[in-house]
Design a protein around this motif. Structure first.
Motif, mmCIF file in Angstrom:
data_model
loop_
_atom_site.group_PDB
_atom_site.id
_atom_site.type_symbol
_atom_site.label_atom_id
_atom_site.label_comp_id
_atom_site.label_asym_id
_atom_site.label_seq_id
_atom_site.Cartn_x
_atom_site.Cartn_y
_atom_site.Cartn_z
ATOM 1 N N SER A 1 0.695 -1.185 0.035
ATOM 2 C CA SER A 1 0.097 0.055 -0.054
ATOM 3 C C SER A 1 0.869 1.308 0.010
ATOM 4 O O SER A 1 0.683 2.203 0.687
ATOM 5 C CB SER A 1 -0.884 -0.289 1.321
ATOM 6 N N LEU A 2 2.121 1.129 -0.850
ATOM 7 C CA LEU A 2 2.928 2.192 -0.992
ATOM 8 C C LEU A 2 2.730 2.928 -2.426
ATOM 9 O O LEU A 2 2.955 2.166 -3.381
ATOM 10 C CB LEU A 2 4.359 1.909 -0.660
ATOM 11 N N GLU A 3 2.704 4.213 -2.589
ATOM 12 C CA GLU A 3 2.670 4.681 -3.982
ATOM 13 C C GLU A 3 3.990 5.071 -4.419
ATOM 14 O O GLU A 3 4.737 5.637 -3.759
ATOM 15 C CB GLU A 3 1.785 5.884 -4.113
ATOM 16 N N ALA A 4 4.554 4.460 -5.553
ATOM 17 C CA ALA A 4 5.880 4.664 -5.997
ATOM 18 C C ALA A 4 5.773 5.670 -7.138
ATOM 19 O O ALA A 4 4.886 5.314 -8.084
ATOM 20 C CB ALA A 4 6.374 3.533 -6.496
ATOM 21 N N ARG A 5 6.217 6.914 -7.164
ATOM 22 C CA ARG A 5 6.280 7.510 -8.375
ATOM 23 C C ARG A 5 7.783 7.651 -9.105
ATOM 24 O O ARG A 5 8.739 7.206 -8.395
ATOM 25 C CB ARG A 5 6.179 9.033 -7.710
ATOM 26 N N VAL A 6 7.780 7.932 -10.368
ATOM 27 C CA VAL A 6 9.070 7.658 -11.000
ATOM 28 C C VAL A 6 9.420 9.041 -11.994
ATOM 29 O O VAL A 6 8.860 9.151 -13.192
ATOM 30 C CB VAL A 6 8.972 6.472 -12.064
ATOM 31 N N PRO A 7 9.919 10.173 -11.513
ATOM 32 C CA PRO A 7 9.922 11.388 -12.206
ATOM 33 C C PRO A 7 10.790 11.386 -13.331
ATOM 34 O O PRO A 7 10.633 12.284 -14.089
ATOM 35 C CB PRO A 7 10.726 12.215 -10.806
ATOM 36 N N LEU A 8 11.837 10.240 -13.392
ATOM 37 C CA LEU A 8 12.511 10.320 -14.675
ATOM 38 C C LEU A 8 11.701 9.912 -15.843
ATOM 39 O O LEU A 8 12.100 10.014 -17.021
ATOM 40 C CB LEU A 8 13.574 9.211 -14.423
ATOM 41 N N LEU A 9 10.410 9.480 -15.546
ATOM 42 C CA LEU A 9 9.633 9.049 -16.625
ATOM 43 C C LEU A 9 8.165 10.265 -16.633
ATOM 44 O O LEU A 9 7.413 9.696 -17.280
ATOM 45 C CB LEU A 9 8.950 7.452 -16.348
ATOM 46 N N ASP A 10 8.535 11.238 -16.421
ATOM 47 C CA ASP A 10 7.590 12.560 -16.677
ATOM 48 C C ASP A 10 7.881 12.305 -18.242
ATOM 49 O O ASP A 10 8.907 12.439 -18.808
ATOM 50 C CB ASP A 10 8.325 13.385 -16.096
ATOM 51 N N HIS A 11 6.658 12.684 -18.984
ATOM 52 C CA HIS A 11 6.677 12.416 -20.297
ATOM 53 C C HIS A 11 7.515 13.578 -21.046
ATOM 54 O O HIS A 11 7.924 13.287 -22.107
ATOM 55 C CB HIS A 11 5.165 12.282 -20.940
ATOM 56 N N GLU A 12 7.686 14.828 -20.358
ATOM 57 C CA GLU A 12 8.241 15.719 -21.075
ATOM 58 C C GLU A 12 9.869 15.644 -20.893
ATOM 59 O O GLU A 12 10.558 15.907 -21.771
ATOM 60 C CB GLU A 12 7.899 16.912 -20.541
ATOM 61 N N LEU A 13 10.375 14.815 -19.885
ATOM 62 C CA LEU A 13 11.667 14.614 -19.764
ATOM 63 C C LEU A 13 11.949 13.436 -20.653
ATOM 64 O O LEU A 13 13.211 13.437 -21.237
ATOM 65 C CB LEU A 13 11.955 14.244 -18.391
ATOM 66 N N VAL A 14 11.049 12.783 -20.944
ATOM 67 C CA VAL A 14 11.394 11.511 -21.815
ATOM 68 C C VAL A 14 11.583 12.176 -23.315
ATOM 69 O O VAL A 14 12.253 11.471 -24.013
ATOM 70 C CB VAL A 14 10.130 10.174 -21.759
ATOM 71 N N GLU A 15 10.785 12.793 -23.452
ATOM 72 C CA GLU A 15 10.729 13.524 -24.905
ATOM 73 C C GLU A 15 11.870 14.164 -25.225
ATOM 74 O O GLU A 15 12.594 14.113 -26.108
ATOM 75 C CB GLU A 15 9.511 14.419 -25.194
ATOM 76 N N LEU A 16 12.332 14.925 -24.268
ATOM 77 C CA LEU A 16 13.765 15.622 -24.025
ATOM 78 C C LEU A 16 14.862 14.708 -24.105
ATOM 79 O O LEU A 16 15.743 14.803 -24.947
ATOM 80 C CB LEU A 16 13.822 16.529 -22.721
ATOM 81 N N ALA A 17 14.906 13.634 -23.475
ATOM 82 C CA ALA A 17 15.902 12.488 -23.515
ATOM 83 C C ALA A 17 16.311 12.076 -24.737
ATOM 84 O O ALA A 17 17.225 11.956 -25.147
ATOM 85 C CB ALA A 17 15.599 11.604 -22.362
#
Length: 630
Positions: free
Chosen positions: A507-523
């Motif tokens: 019951s823990l929410e895991a967030r993945v900021p490196l997969l922010d879609h704007e960052l993905v597009e930049l990468a």
């Protein structure tokens, strides 16, 4: 954060009773222990189990627009919901809660099937438009949150986990033999398949629209990594220096992390002391971080996480574990109704359990390897080109027999283990590129492992999904082709499944900021030289990380988050392996040749071969079949 489940009736089919919808939700109570929400009527059932993160009092689901004509349940977080709220109010919408999910109903009113365009988040959504007589299912761009769908002649049934679909009683449990072959080869089932013939994954970035009047069902992709801009096409990226690219990526990561700090409950982060998690934690500022270690020194990286935590000045909570893996097995397999064979489900679960004692949300560093080139497989692909120029006779008569004569070492990696693994992968289909080093079984072995009757039901070539992905991204550079393939397969079908299942089991929410879609597009616009260069991996991210934590944390060999299963299969896990891979049980299933499986077991126990990956996947499947199969 929640789990969702529901159904849609087609062609006048009888709707299941509300008790069935509740039973579906009960199977995913671990995803949302705080509240249950149900909507049942008009041939549509929507259910949600809620883990309260934002608007603790007012955010219970289902959520709707002003007149209730648009209603939805969703799993995930909309990070830019406040910005969207302001825009909606400016256009005359009246929002009744402070929930992030409510904005989705109003966006649907305004934009229809384009309603996800302004949304930044991770999500799986089921939306019922009563006036428009439609139901829409959608999944976030990168596949961070799962959504499974089964289509029968009379119903569409969906859920955050397969067990919710099975609880409906509307869907069969027939095994997809092709999916089993893929699972044993790759340790995951490539989307859209699952091990159930009648259940499929909605793929990342997809939207399914169901017309309640005509029973027509259409699925389309609403997002993909943008195509590269051709030279001379007005793109100014080529003029940027390495330092300017570093600044752009650092700024984008900082924005993503700031956006994902939104929470009305305690929030922390996982910290391994490596590149990705260190960058995420550095962007957080004050933070509570969590890490675990093991009593086997080659699998214990706590010294690195502690060093990084001291440098970053964060509160760091650690635990050294000698896990009872055999005891944990039964608990964790309950969450493997769509199984993966990745050993690291255990440390992921254990660090999630540790974090849940102090926080409800944890940020993770997942995604950096797929975006910026962090895996050993990329190096192997480069080495293979040079190794292929070595005379074939020298390779086949001297080098490879010599390497094959070396016994696997008990340490996690090491030169011997790497050399053996490289030679194995080199002889797989070169068309699979770097992905051939992720294969743990090959066609010749499958010919011995499966019974003739099982092989008759296997039509899909082992690497078809990888070849199709390479074909889809032909216009990209070779480096970005490798990254695209991993983003669309290994990341979404293995890594993110692992993080979602094991965190949600706690019951823990895991967030993945490196997969922010704007960052993905930049990468994917970052030049290749800043990803892989002369055998070095993740060039740009390592430069950034070295400005945040000691360089020795950054430029150490990549280890990965794993446990010594290969050793435990010869000790504490041997009884479990012998039970699950018992010859009589294998023969009864009619899928495997017991003698071939026993041969793998014998070689592993003798220490002449490391078959841990395939043996573990076989164990996971046999348990899956007992637990979920017919």
């Amino acid at each position: 954060m929640c789990g969702i489940a529901g159904f849609v009736c087609l062609r006048g089919a009888e709707p299941p009773p509300v008790e069935t919808l509740r039973a579906m939700c009960d199977t995913i109570v671990h995803r949302g222990p705080d509240a249950e929400g149900i909507s049942h009527g008009g041939g549509v059932g929507l259910g949600a189990r809620r883990l309260a993160i934002i608007d603790l009092e007012g955010g219970n689901q289902p959520l709707s627009n002003e007149d209730g004509s648009v209603e939805l349940v969703f799993n995930g977080e909309i990070y830019n919901y406040r910005e969207i709220q302001r825009a909606l109010r400016g256009r005359g919408h009246a929002l009744r809660t402070g929930s992030d999910g409510e904005v989705l109903a109003h966006l649907w009113e305004d934009r229809g099937t384009d309603f996800l365009a302004p949304v930044n988040g991770m999500f799986a959504i089921a939306l019922h438009d009563r006036r428009g007589r439609k139901v829409v299912l959608a999944r976030d761009r990168l596949g961070i949150k799962p959504l499974y769908v089964a289509i029968t002649p009379g119903h569409v049934v969906f859920g955050s986990e397969i067990k919710a679909i099975l609880a409906s009683g509307l869907v069969g449990r027939d095994l997809d033999l092709d999916a089993l072959r893929q699972f044993l080869a790759w340790e995951y089932v490539p989307a859209p398949a699952t091990l159930f013939a009648g259940i499929r994954k909605l793929e990342p970035g997809q939207l399914m629209e169901i017309d309640l009047d005509t029973a027509s069902i259409s699925t389309r992709s609403y997002w993909d990594v943008p195509e590269p801009v051709p030279p001379g096409g007005g793109d100014r990226d080529g003029a940027l220096s390495d330092a300017e690219w570093e600044d752009r990526v650092e700024e984008a990561l900082a924005r993503a992390v700031r956006a994902q700090l939104v929470s009305d409950v305690p929030l922390g982060a996982f910290l391994s002391g490596g590149v990705d998690s260190s960058l995420v934690v550095a962007a957080m500022g004050e933070a509570t971080t969590f890490s675990i270690g093991f009593d086997d020194p080659s699998y214990n990286e706590l010294r690195w996480s502690e060093k990084a935590a001291r440098h970053l000045g964060v509160e760091h909570v650690t635990e050294v574990i000698r896990p009872d893996v055999a005891g944990l097995f039964d608990r964790l397999m309950h969450f493997m109704d769509d199984p993966i064979g990745d050993f690291s489900i255990f440390p992921t679960y254990l660090v999630s359990r540790l974090a849940r004692r102090g926080v409800t949300v944890a940020l993770s560093g997942d995604g950096g390897d797929e975006l910026f080139g962090g895996y050993d497989t990329y190096q192997a692909e480069s080495i293979a080109r040079r190794y292929g120029r070595v005379p074939a006779l020298l390779r086949s008569r001297v080098i490879e027999p010599g390497i094959g004569a070396l016994r696997p070492r008990p340490a996690k990696k090491g030169l011997v283990n790497k050399a053996r693994r490289f030679v194995e992968g080199f002889h797989h289909d070169p068309g699979l590129g770097h992905a051939r080093w992720r294969l743990f079984a090959h066609d010749e072995l499958f010919g011995r492992l499966f019974t003739p009757s099982a092989q008759e039901g296997m039509k899909v070539p082992t690497g078809r999904h990888v070849l199709e992905l390479f074909e889809r991204c032909r216009s990209r550079s070779r480096v970005d082709q490798l990254l695209y393939v991993d983003l669309k397969s290994y990341l979404s079908d293995n890594c993110l499944v692992k993080v979602d299942r094991m965190s949600m089991a706690c019951s823990l929410e895991a967030r993945v900021p490196l997969l922010d879609h704007e960052l993905v597009e930049l990468a994917f616009r970052v030049p290749d030289r800043l990803k892989l260069r002369r055998g070095r991996t993740k060039v740009l991210l390592k430069r950034l990380a070295a400005t945040k934590v000691p360089a020795e944390c950054v430029y150490r060999p990549k280890e990965g988050f794993s446990i010594p299963i290969k050793n435990w299969l010869t000790t504490s896990l041997e009884p479990l392996m012998m039970d699950l891979l018992d010859g009589a049980g294998l023969a009864e299933g009619g899928i495997f040749e017991p003698g071939a499986v026993q041969g793998l077991v014998d070689e592993h126990l003798a220490g002449t071969h490391n078959h841990s990956h395939l043996l573990w996947s076989l164990m996971v499947f046999q348990d899956w079949k007992r637990r979920w199969g017919r």
